[in-house]
Design an enzyme around this catalytic site. Structure first.
Site, PDB file in Angstrom:
ATOM      1  CE  LYS A 150      10.038   6.158  11.900  1.00  0.00           C
ATOM      2  NZ  LYS A 150      10.202   6.830  13.194  1.00  0.00           N
ATOM      3  CD  GLN A 166      13.324  13.110  12.387  1.00  0.00           C
ATOM      4  OE1 GLN A 166      14.045  12.431  11.657  1.00  0.00           O
ATOM      5  NE2 GLN A 166      12.325  13.838  11.942  1.00  0.00           N
ATOM      6  CG  ASN A 200       6.693  -2.123  27.267  1.00  0.00           C
ATOM      7  OD1 ASN A 200       6.149  -1.070  26.911  1.00  0.00           O
ATOM      8  ND2 ASN A 200       6.593  -3.235  26.572  1.00  0.00           N
ATOM      9  CG  ASP A 208      13.210   8.454  14.880  1.00  0.00           C
ATOM     10  OD1 ASP A 208      13.073   9.581  14.369  1.00  0.00           O
ATOM     11  OD2 ASP A 208      12.574   7.456  14.504  1.00  0.00           O
ATOM     12  CE1 TYR A 234       5.758  14.970  16.005  1.00  0.00           C
ATOM     13  CE2 TYR A 234       4.169  16.595  15.238  1.00  0.00           C
ATOM     14  CZ  TYR A 234       5.022  15.554  14.982  1.00  0.00           C
ATOM     15  OH  TYR A 234       5.146  15.079  13.710  1.00  0.00           O
TER      16      TYR A 234
HETATM   17  P1  NDP Z   1       5.138   0.990  18.862  1.00  0.00           P
HETATM   18  O1  NDP Z   1       3.785   0.566  18.415  1.00  0.00           O
HETATM   19  O2  NDP Z   1       6.350   0.337  18.281  1.00  0.00           O
HETATM   20  O3  NDP Z   1       5.249   0.754  20.476  1.00  0.00           O
HETATM   21  C1  NDP Z   1       4.189   1.131  21.303  1.00  0.00           C
HETATM   22  C2  NDP Z   1       4.633   1.068  22.767  1.00  0.00           C
HETATM   23  O4  NDP Z   1       3.640   1.718  23.560  1.00  0.00           O
HETATM   24  C3  NDP Z   1       4.801  -0.345  23.323  1.00  0.00           C
HETATM   25  O5  NDP Z   1       5.845  -0.348  24.263  1.00  0.00           O
HETATM   26  C4  NDP Z   1       3.431  -0.570  23.998  1.00  0.00           C
HETATM   27  O6  NDP Z   1       3.498  -1.506  25.073  1.00  0.00           O
HETATM   28  C5  NDP Z   1       3.171   0.799  24.555  1.00  0.00           C
HETATM   29  N1  NDP Z   1       1.768   1.126  24.806  1.00  0.00           N
HETATM   30  C6  NDP Z   1       0.779   1.288  23.890  1.00  0.00           C
HETATM   31  N2  NDP Z   1      -0.370   1.671  24.491  1.00  0.00           N
HETATM   32  C7  NDP Z   1      -0.109   1.746  25.815  1.00  0.00           C
HETATM   33  C8  NDP Z   1      -0.887   2.085  26.969  1.00  0.00           C
HETATM   34  N3  NDP Z   1      -2.185   2.427  26.855  1.00  0.00           N
HETATM   35  N4  NDP Z   1      -0.290   2.065  28.171  1.00  0.00           N
HETATM   36  C9  NDP Z   1       1.008   1.737  28.297  1.00  0.00           C
HETATM   37  N5  NDP Z   1       1.804   1.399  27.251  1.00  0.00           N
HETATM   38  C10 NDP Z   1       1.250   1.403  26.025  1.00  0.00           C
HETATM   39  O7  NDP Z   1       5.165   2.582  18.692  1.00  0.00           O
HETATM   40  P2  NDP Z   1       6.441   3.496  18.395  1.00  0.00           P
HETATM   41  O8  NDP Z   1       7.504   3.069  19.330  1.00  0.00           O
HETATM   42  O9  NDP Z   1       6.731   3.524  16.949  1.00  0.00           O
HETATM   43  O10 NDP Z   1       5.903   4.973  18.761  1.00  0.00           O
HETATM   44  C11 NDP Z   1       5.721   5.395  20.112  1.00  0.00           C
HETATM   45  C12 NDP Z   1       5.430   6.896  20.153  1.00  0.00           C
HETATM   46  O11 NDP Z   1       6.569   7.659  19.774  1.00  0.00           O
HETATM   47  C13 NDP Z   1       4.295   7.353  19.234  1.00  0.00           C
HETATM   48  O12 NDP Z   1       3.498   8.282  19.957  1.00  0.00           O
HETATM   49  C14 NDP Z   1       5.020   8.061  18.104  1.00  0.00           C
HETATM   50  O13 NDP Z   1       4.212   9.054  17.512  1.00  0.00           O
HETATM   51  C15 NDP Z   1       6.190   8.671  18.847  1.00  0.00           C
HETATM   52  N6  NDP Z   1       7.359   9.007  17.991  1.00  0.00           N
HETATM   53  C16 NDP Z   1       7.747  10.324  17.904  1.00  0.00           C
HETATM   54  C17 NDP Z   1       8.845  10.703  17.144  1.00  0.00           C
HETATM   55  C18 NDP Z   1       9.251  12.157  17.077  1.00  0.00           C
HETATM   56  O14 NDP Z   1      10.096  12.515  16.246  1.00  0.00           O
HETATM   57  N7  NDP Z   1       8.735  13.023  17.920  1.00  0.00           N
HETATM   58  C19 NDP Z   1       9.629   9.697  16.377  1.00  0.00           C
HETATM   59  C20 NDP Z   1       9.162   8.336  16.564  1.00  0.00           C
HETATM   60  C21 NDP Z   1       8.054   8.020  17.335  1.00  0.00           C
HETATM   61  P3  NDP Z   1       3.355  -3.098  24.801  1.00  0.00           P
HETATM   62  O15 NDP Z   1       4.712  -3.575  24.436  1.00  0.00           O
HETATM   63  O16 NDP Z   1       2.900  -3.629  26.108  1.00  0.00           O
HETATM   64  O17 NDP Z   1       2.339  -3.264  23.716  1.00  0.00           O
END
Ligand code: NDP
Length: 275
Positions: free
Chosen positions: A66, A249, A152, A103, A221
């Site tokens: 992306k 989306q 976060n 999205d 999901y």
């Molecule tokens: P990124 O890797 O960009 O971001 C991950 C985020 O999750 C960060 O804020 C990270 O915090 C946080 N994080 C990771 N592990 C933990 C934990 N154990 N406890 C607390 N915070 C945590 O991922 P994306 O933003 O790309 O994706 C996030 C989710 O959204 C995924 O599950 C993805 O599948 C889903 N998604 C669903 C879509 C849909 O159409 N349904 C579309 C796009 C995404 P930190 O900054 O501290 O590392």
């Protein structure tokens, strides 16, 4: 000849986008072909150029491309620029590539249209500050909640999002960042945009964030409810997964390409049965 589209990712076999777009095309009477496209990890740009040369009209982009798609596009929509990421490409007949991000609109569409929850004047908590959260901020703010709080694990990343979007606030709208242990509540809507559910974990959100009327939406999901959904439901919240967001989306992308907005409800029901 039918116009051609695809979803580009790596891996891509799991993607439900071809089924969703085939259902949209059938429902709206459009002639189009939509395929899966596996791009080698170091050949995203070359893959897109090859699709354009082969006559494709557009593509969806998923993990891990992306950000590269945003770099490749000749022009970004406002919401793609705000997200810093692209999930939908339109290949212009003049050869230009437009990058959009549907999205966040999909998330808001699922909350308002499918879950029937009005966001205006509400308190919204967004968990996570990664790519998905960043794409959600502008569309969420545009739905005019009274408050949007971003929590976060790494507070500095949430602070940076607040700084980035501070100029986009409507009158009396509040945008704030906090650490998980500083979350108050209850909120009207809680969105889990962390990737914790992918690891069968849950972000450390306190029970007090949820109340009996809260809508708790996990962007993830699958067949079973996530830990976040189970926890939220135990606090009396209405828990929802990310399948509706996925379909919404896709509908936004379909509208961009084909000029028609499909009715998503029936397709969402069918997809859920097939999970
Ligand atoms: P990124 O890797 O960009 O971001 C991950 C985020 O999750 C960060 O804020 C990270 O915090 C946080 N994080 C990771 N592990 C933990 C934990 N154990 N406890 C607390 N915070 C945590 O991922 P994306 O933003 O790309 O994706 C996030 C989710 O959204 C995924 O599950 C993805 O599948 C889903 N998604 C669903 C879509 C849909 O159409 N349904 C579309 C796009 C995404 P930190 O900054 O501290 O590392």
């Amino acid at each position: 000849m039918s116009e051609r589209y695809c979803v580009i990712g790596n891996p891509i076999a799991h993607s439900k986008s071809p089924e969703i777009h085939a259902a949209f095309a059938l429902q709206t009477g459009q002639e189009m072909v939509y395929e899966r496209c596996l791009a080698p990890l170091d050949e995203f740009d070359a893959t897109v150029r090859a699709l354009i040369a082969a006559g494709y009209q557009g593509a969806n982009v998923t993990v891990p491309f992306k950000l590269q798609a945003a770099d490749l596009a000749d022009r970004l929509t406002e919401r793609a620029r705000a997200a810093g990421a692209v999930n939908t490409l339109v290949f212009n007949s003049s050869g230009g590539i437009i990058g959009d991000n549907t999205d966040g609109a999909g998330l808001v569409g699922d909350i308002t249209r499918n879950a029937g929850v009005e966001l205006a004047g509400k308190r919204v908590l967004l968990l996570g500050a990664g790519g998905a959260a960043r794409g959600a901020v502008l569309p969420l703010l545009a739905a005019l909640p009274a408050e949007l709080t971003i929590a976060n694990r790494t507070l500095a990343t949430a602070d940076a999002l607040v700084e980035r979007f501070a100029s986009q606030l409507a009158q009396d709208q509040r945008l704030a960042a906090c650490a998980f242990d500083a979350i108050g509540g209850p909120y009207d809507v809680v969105v889990n945009a962390t990737s914790a559910s992918l690891l069968d974990a849950m972000p450390p959100v306190p029970a007090g964030a949820f109340g009996p009327g809260t809508l708790a939406l996990d962007m993830m999901y699958g067949k079973a409810p996530t830990r976040f959904m189970v926890f939220a439901a135990a606090q009396g919240a209405l828990a929802r997964d990310g399948l509706g967001m996925l379909v919404e989306q896709a509908a936004e992308a379909f509208l961009l390409w084909r000029g028609a907005r499909p009715d998503t409800a029936a397709i969402l029901d069918r997809l859920r049965l097939a999970l």
